[in-house]
Design a protein around this motif. Structure first.
Motif, PDB file in Angstrom:
ATOM      1  N   MET A 194      55.626  86.547  26.960  1.00  0.00           N
ATOM      2  CA  MET A 194      56.257  87.557  27.820  1.00  0.00           C
ATOM      3  C   MET A 194      56.842  88.668  26.951  1.00  0.00           C
ATOM      4  O   MET A 194      57.450  88.399  25.908  1.00  0.00           O
ATOM      5  CB  MET A 194      57.361  86.918  28.671  1.00  0.00           C
ATOM      6  CG  MET A 194      58.071  87.908  29.592  1.00  0.00           C
ATOM      7  SD  MET A 194      59.343  87.131  30.615  1.00  0.00           S
ATOM      8  CE  MET A 194      58.316  86.165  31.711  1.00  0.00           C
ATOM      9  N   SER A 195      56.657  89.914  27.377  1.00  0.00           N
ATOM     10  CA  SER A 195      57.161  91.062  26.617  1.00  0.00           C
ATOM     11  C   SER A 195      58.679  91.122  26.681  1.00  0.00           C
ATOM     12  O   SER A 195      59.296  90.766  27.684  1.00  0.00           O
ATOM     13  CB  SER A 195      56.576  92.353  27.171  1.00  0.00           C
ATOM     14  OG  SER A 195      55.172  92.367  27.078  1.00  0.00           O
ATOM     15  N   THR A 196      59.272  91.595  25.613  1.00  0.00           N
ATOM     16  CA  THR A 196      60.721  91.780  25.566  1.00  0.00           C
ATOM     17  C   THR A 196      61.085  93.101  26.240  1.00  0.00           C
ATOM     18  O   THR A 196      60.225  93.987  26.412  1.00  0.00           O
ATOM     19  CB  THR A 196      61.213  91.808  24.114  1.00  0.00           C
ATOM     20  OG1 THR A 196      60.691  92.992  23.479  1.00  0.00           O
ATOM     21  CG2 THR A 196      60.770  90.570  23.366  1.00  0.00           C
ATOM     22  N   PRO A 197      62.370  93.288  26.608  1.00  0.00           N
ATOM     23  CA  PRO A 197      62.781  94.584  27.160  1.00  0.00           C
ATOM     24  C   PRO A 197      62.440  95.750  26.239  1.00  0.00           C
ATOM     25  O   PRO A 197      62.010  96.807  26.702  1.00  0.00           O
ATOM     26  CB  PRO A 197      64.289  94.416  27.338  1.00  0.00           C
ATOM     27  CG  PRO A 197      64.459  92.952  27.610  1.00  0.00           C
ATOM     28  CD  PRO A 197      63.442  92.282  26.730  1.00  0.00           C
ATOM     29  N   GLU A 198      62.619  95.567  24.953  1.00  0.00           N
ATOM     30  CA  GLU A 198      62.304  96.640  24.017  1.00  0.00           C
ATOM     31  C   GLU A 198      60.818  96.991  24.048  1.00  0.00           C
ATOM     32  O   GLU A 198      60.445  98.172  24.006  1.00  0.00           O
ATOM     33  CB  GLU A 198      62.714  96.231  22.596  1.00  0.00           C
ATOM     34  CG  GLU A 198      64.214  96.135  22.373  1.00  0.00           C
ATOM     35  CD  GLU A 198      64.849  94.895  23.008  1.00  0.00           C
ATOM     36  OE1 GLU A 198      64.091  93.928  23.328  1.00  0.00           O
ATOM     37  OE2 GLU A 198      66.074  94.895  23.200  1.00  0.00           O
ATOM     38  N   GLN A 199      59.956  95.986  24.148  1.00  0.00           N
ATOM     39  CA  GLN A 199      58.517  96.234  24.215  1.00  0.00           C
ATOM     40  C   GLN A 199      58.134  96.921  25.514  1.00  0.00           C
ATOM     41  O   GLN A 199      57.279  97.814  25.534  1.00  0.00           O
ATOM     42  CB  GLN A 199      57.757  94.911  24.055  1.00  0.00           C
ATOM     43  CG  GLN A 199      57.846  94.312  22.667  1.00  0.00           C
ATOM     44  CD  GLN A 199      57.290  92.909  22.609  1.00  0.00           C
ATOM     45  OE1 GLN A 199      57.379  92.146  23.572  1.00  0.00           O
ATOM     46  NE2 GLN A 199      56.706  92.555  21.452  1.00  0.00           N
ATOM     47  N   LEU A 200      58.756  96.497  26.624  1.00  0.00           N
ATOM     48  CA  LEU A 200      58.455  97.118  27.918  1.00  0.00           C
ATOM     49  C   LEU A 200      58.907  98.575  27.947  1.00  0.00           C
ATOM     50  O   LEU A 200      58.192  99.445  28.450  1.00  0.00           O
ATOM     51  CB  LEU A 200      59.129  96.327  29.041  1.00  0.00           C
ATOM     52  CG  LEU A 200      58.532  94.948  29.327  1.00  0.00           C
ATOM     53  CD1 LEU A 200      59.403  94.179  30.317  1.00  0.00           C
ATOM     54  CD2 LEU A 200      57.107  95.083  29.861  1.00  0.00           C
ATOM     55  N   ARG A 201      60.071  98.846  27.383  1.00  0.00           N
ATOM     56  CA  ARG A 201      60.520 100.241  27.304  1.00  0.00           C
ATOM     57  C   ARG A 201      59.545 101.070  26.474  1.00  0.00           C
ATOM     58  O   ARG A 201      59.208 102.198  26.823  1.00  0.00           O
ATOM     59  CB  ARG A 201      61.919 100.315  26.688  1.00  0.00           C
ATOM     60  CG  ARG A 201      63.039  99.769  27.557  1.00  0.00           C
ATOM     61  CD  ARG A 201      64.395 100.118  26.944  1.00  0.00           C
ATOM     62  NE  ARG A 201      65.500  99.536  27.692  1.00  0.00           N
ATOM     63  CZ  ARG A 201      66.199  98.477  27.284  1.00  0.00           C
ATOM     64  NH1 ARG A 201      65.891  97.892  26.125  1.00  0.00           N
ATOM     65  NH2 ARG A 201      67.191  98.014  28.006  1.00  0.00           N
ATOM     66  N   GLU A 202      59.107 100.515  25.370  1.00  0.00           N
ATOM     67  CA  GLU A 202      58.229 101.237  24.453  1.00  0.00           C
ATOM     68  C   GLU A 202      56.874 101.542  25.087  1.00  0.00           C
ATOM     69  O   GLU A 202      56.307 102.625  24.897  1.00  0.00           O
ATOM     70  CB  GLU A 202      58.033 100.409  23.175  1.00  0.00           C
ATOM     71  CG  GLU A 202      57.101 101.036  22.151  1.00  0.00           C
ATOM     72  CD  GLU A 202      57.684 102.293  21.526  1.00  0.00           C
ATOM     73  OE1 GLU A 202      56.882 103.127  21.068  1.00  0.00           O
ATOM     74  OE2 GLU A 202      58.920 102.439  21.511  1.00  0.00           O
ATOM     75  N   THR A 203      56.352 100.605  25.866  1.00  0.00           N
ATOM     76  CA  THR A 203      54.995 100.759  26.394  1.00  0.00           C
ATOM     77  C   THR A 203      54.948 101.405  27.773  1.00  0.00           C
ATOM     78  O   THR A 203      53.940 102.023  28.129  1.00  0.00           O
ATOM     79  CB  THR A 203      54.285  99.404  26.467  1.00  0.00           C
ATOM     80  OG1 THR A 203      55.045  98.505  27.310  1.00  0.00           O
ATOM     81  CG2 THR A 203      54.146  98.796  25.074  1.00  0.00           C
ATOM     82  N   GLN A 204      56.006 101.283  28.568  1.00  0.00           N
ATOM     83  CA  GLN A 204      55.956 101.733  29.959  1.00  0.00           C
ATOM     84  C   GLN A 204      56.749 103.009  30.233  1.00  0.00           C
ATOM     85  O   GLN A 204      56.399 103.762  31.140  1.00  0.00           O
ATOM     86  CB  GLN A 204      56.459 100.619  30.888  1.00  0.00           C
ATOM     87  CG  GLN A 204      55.633  99.346  30.834  1.00  0.00           C
ATOM     88  CD  GLN A 204      54.191  99.576  31.228  1.00  0.00           C
ATOM     89  OE1 GLN A 204      53.906 100.208  32.243  1.00  0.00           O
ATOM     90  NE2 GLN A 204      53.267  99.078  30.406  1.00  0.00           N
ATOM     91  N   TYR A 205      57.801 103.258  29.501  1.00  0.00           N
ATOM     92  CA  TYR A 205      58.573 104.474  29.726  1.00  0.00           C
ATOM     93  C   TYR A 205      57.894 105.656  29.027  1.00  0.00           C
ATOM     94  O   TYR A 205      57.387 105.523  27.905  1.00  0.00           O
ATOM     95  CB  TYR A 205      59.999 104.314  29.209  1.00  0.00           C
ATOM     96  CG  TYR A 205      60.861 103.376  30.031  1.00  0.00           C
ATOM     97  CD1 TYR A 205      60.448 102.912  31.275  1.00  0.00           C
ATOM     98  CD2 TYR A 205      62.105 102.957  29.559  1.00  0.00           C
ATOM     99  CE1 TYR A 205      61.243 102.050  32.028  1.00  0.00           C
ATOM    100  CE2 TYR A 205      62.917 102.106  30.310  1.00  0.00           C
ATOM    101  CZ  TYR A 205      62.469 101.651  31.538  1.00  0.00           C
ATOM    102  OH  TYR A 205      63.267 100.812  32.287  1.00  0.00           O
ATOM    103  N   ASN A 206      57.909 106.805  29.696  1.00  0.00           N
ATOM    104  CA  ASN A 206      57.165 107.949  29.181  1.00  0.00           C
ATOM    105  C   ASN A 206      57.937 109.266  29.304  1.00  0.00           C
ATOM    106  O   ASN A 206      57.340 110.337  29.274  1.00  0.00           O
ATOM    107  CB  ASN A 206      55.815 108.076  29.907  1.00  0.00           C
ATOM    108  CG  ASN A 206      55.984 108.210  31.415  1.00  0.00           C
ATOM    109  OD1 ASN A 206      57.097 108.362  31.916  1.00  0.00           O
ATOM    110  ND2 ASN A 206      54.878 108.162  32.143  1.00  0.00           N
ATOM    111  N   PRO A 214      63.591  90.917  36.574  1.00  0.00           N
ATOM    112  CA  PRO A 214      63.880  91.670  35.348  1.00  0.00           C
ATOM    113  C   PRO A 214      62.685  92.431  34.789  1.00  0.00           C
ATOM    114  O   PRO A 214      62.830  93.538  34.270  1.00  0.00           O
ATOM    115  CB  PRO A 214      64.362  90.590  34.373  1.00  0.00           C
ATOM    116  CG  PRO A 214      64.887  89.507  35.255  1.00  0.00           C
ATOM    117  CD  PRO A 214      63.997  89.513  36.467  1.00  0.00           C
ATOM    118  N   ASP A 215      61.472  91.864  34.897  1.00  0.00           N
ATOM    119  CA  ASP A 215      60.304  92.506  34.303  1.00  0.00           C
ATOM    120  C   ASP A 215      59.549  93.394  35.296  1.00  0.00           C
ATOM    121  O   ASP A 215      58.438  93.856  35.003  1.00  0.00           O
ATOM    122  CB  ASP A 215      59.348  91.466  33.723  1.00  0.00           C
ATOM    123  CG  ASP A 215      58.847  90.482  34.779  1.00  0.00           C
ATOM    124  OD1 ASP A 215      59.387  90.471  35.905  1.00  0.00           O
ATOM    125  OD2 ASP A 215      57.896  89.722  34.477  1.00  0.00           O
TER     126      ASP A 215
END
Length: 273
Positions: free
Chosen positions: A1-13, A69-70
């Motif tokens: 499962m991706s971490t919050p930091e990874q999700l921010r990095e890949t999904q926020y633009n 959360p995800d």
């Protein structure tokens, strides 16, 4: 499962560059996207999003339905920016204190990251009105947003067209963009701004009527010089559903307006807010 930091990095633009609190539950948010979007039509919208693990504002209530959360929570918001601003986007947002997304948007700070949709869509396009015809824009709450985009995009291009904004609120502090609209009223002789309050204090010298009362009394026509005539004036409504229902019913019954629906022509346009 991706971490919050990874999700921010890949999904926020996009990155927040400005946040103005109009009231504790109203804000103007500006964000710059990593990549430009296509030029859009004033009145259209895109989506904003944040993950369920993000903090909520201190002014929010308990979430009515806790988000996973995800989960990237996304909602549509009208754009206030001029149509040619394809990277820096402005939004006027009201906080739903028990909602999933807006408390997380209200917790944003300058420099924070978020998701902004790649597509800008919507049929509430004011630029389609012929340049020689007049436009009456009626709004409550954050329903003023698409009209701000239209004025920023087109007010200088339509010198032969009368443009009128009627903005209703309870208190003066709820009149988002009041200073900008007052400036435009002074700068462009073909633009008229008619704010009206239902619970004004003694310092308010403007209208103190419901929008429905302004229509029925003829106050809008008398003050602005605009004619409530479908052959001359197109009407746009955005805001509180009850106001939209009442005003559209009055215009249909008393002034002969027809709602524009899909490909069916009409002179009355409603943003399903």
């Amino acid at each position: 499962m991706s971490t919050p930091e990874q999700l921010r990095e890949t999904q926020y633009n996009a990155t927040v560059v400005s946040k103005i609190m109009v009231t504790p539950n109203l804000m103007i948010l500006r964000a710059v996207t990593d990549e430009p979007r296509a030029e859009f039509s004033a009145g259209q919208y895109t989506t904003l999003g944040r993950f369920g693990f993000e903090p909520r504002s201190a002014n929010s209530d308990e979430e009515f339905q806790p988000a996973a959360p995800d989960k990237l929570i996304r909602r549509a918001y009208s754009i206030a920016s001029a149509r040619h601003e394809t990277r820096e986007f402005e939004f006027y947002i009201t906080q739903v204190k028990s909602g999933q997304l807006t408390p997380r948007l209200f917790a944003l700070k300058v420099g924070d990251r978020l998701f902004v949709g790649d597509r800008i869509v919507g049929s509430f396009r004011l630029s389609e009105v012929p340049p020689e015809q007049d436009i009456l824009m009626i709004a409550t709450g954050t329903g003023i947003t698409p009209f701000i985009s239209f004025l920023r995009s087109h007010v200088a291009e339509r010198p032969q067209s009368r443009m009128v904004v009627v903005q209703g609120a309870a208190h003066q502090r709820d009149l988002g963009y009041y200073a900008e609209l007052a400036f435009l009223r002074n700068a462009f002789p073909n633009f008229h701004y008619l704010p009206t309050l239902t619970d004004a204090d003694a310092t308010w010298s403007g209208h103190r009527m419901w929008i429905e009362e302004m229509l029925a009394s003829g106050e809008i026509e008398k003050t602005s010089g605009i004619a409530l005539d479908p052959a001359r004036t197109h009407v746009y409504l955005c805001g509180n559903p009850k106001m939209v229902e009442n005003v559209s019913a009055w215009l249909e019954a008393n002034a002969g307006y027809r709602k524009a629906k899909g490909r069916e022509p009409g002179e009355l346009y409603i943003e399903e807010y």
